[in-house]
Enzyme design. Structure first.
Site, PDB file in Angstrom:
ATOM      1  N   THR A  14       0.806  -1.222   0.000  1.00 48.66           N
ATOM      2  CA  THR A  14       0.000   0.000   0.000  1.00 48.66           C
ATOM      3  C   THR A  14       0.840   1.273   0.000  1.00 48.66           C
ATOM      4  O   THR A  14       2.037   1.247   0.292  1.00 48.66           O
ATOM      5  CB  THR A  14      -0.953   0.017   1.214  1.00 48.66           C
ATOM      6  OG1 THR A  14      -0.194   0.030   2.421  1.00 48.66           O
ATOM      7  CG2 THR A  14      -1.870  -1.188   1.210  1.00 48.66           C
ATOM      8  N   ASP A  15       0.185   2.377  -0.318  1.00 43.07           N
ATOM      9  CA  ASP A  15       0.845   3.685  -0.325  1.00 43.07           C
ATOM     10  C   ASP A  15       0.434   4.484   0.916  1.00 43.07           C
ATOM     11  O   ASP A  15      -0.251   3.966   1.804  1.00 43.07           O
ATOM     12  CB  ASP A  15       0.527   4.448  -1.620  1.00 43.07           C
ATOM     13  CG  ASP A  15      -0.957   4.740  -1.811  1.00 43.07           C
ATOM     14  OD1 ASP A  15      -1.740   4.633  -0.839  1.00 43.07           O
ATOM     15  OD2 ASP A  15      -1.334   5.091  -2.944  1.00 43.07           O
ATOM     16  N   ALA A  16       0.810   5.741   0.959  1.00 39.29           N
ATOM     17  CA  ALA A  16       0.523   6.590   2.125  1.00 39.29           C
ATOM     18  C   ALA A  16      -0.973   6.791   2.342  1.00 39.29           C
ATOM     19  O   ALA A  16      -1.400   7.070   3.459  1.00 39.29           O
ATOM     20  CB  ALA A  16       1.210   7.942   1.969  1.00 39.29           C
TER      21      ALA A  16
END
Length: 148
Positions: A14-16
């Site tokens: 996942t990303d931020a």
């Protein structure tokens, strides 16, 4: 049935914003590709370290239809198709609880490693493509009968 790969989304995917980072979905698709090769009896170590032949990806495309989060349990359906004597394409449908959340395509070209020139697909890949084509066609016929 098309080849199906089960995969849980990890935090590292996942990303931020907490959703799957766009490039990581292609990594998940590649995992499905590797699993399908192995399920067809292809030795992955020999396949990916072959000094004579390689199958680089020359095109990739992803469409995200819904967000994908850490902990989601994905099903990746893989449907490869021969495009010519030296190339093939793999269509991926990524689902979560029977909901399509993403679609992807990777296009591969068979090359001679030393000259980097295109060459005909070897027998083991043609067999893998044929096996998956039959499975996909059978699933499509079954689905068509269910909707009648």
């Amino acid at each position: 049935m098309p080849f199906t790969y089960k995969r849980s989304v990890r935090f590292q995917d996942t990303d931020a914003a907490g959703v799957v980072y766009f490039a990581n979905i292609l990594g998940i698709c590649h995992e499905a590709y590797e699993e399908s090769l192995e399920a067809a009896g292809i030795d992955l170590k020999a396949f990916f370290s072959n000094p004579a032949v390689a199958f680089p990806i020359v095109h990739a495309n992803v469409d995200f239809l819904r967000p994908i989060f850490c902990g989601d349990k994905l099903l990746v359906n893989l449907m490869p198709q021969k495009l010519g004597g030296e190339k093939f394409e793999i269509a991926y449908e990524i689902s979560l609880a029977d909901v399509l959340v993403a679609k992807a395509i990777t296009r591969h070209v068979c090359i001679d490693v030393s000259s980097r020139s295109k060459q005909e697909l070897p027998g083991e890949i043609i067999n893998w493509l044929e096996m998956n084509r039959r499975d996909t066609e059978e699933a499509e016929r079954r689905k068509a009968r269910e909707t009648m």
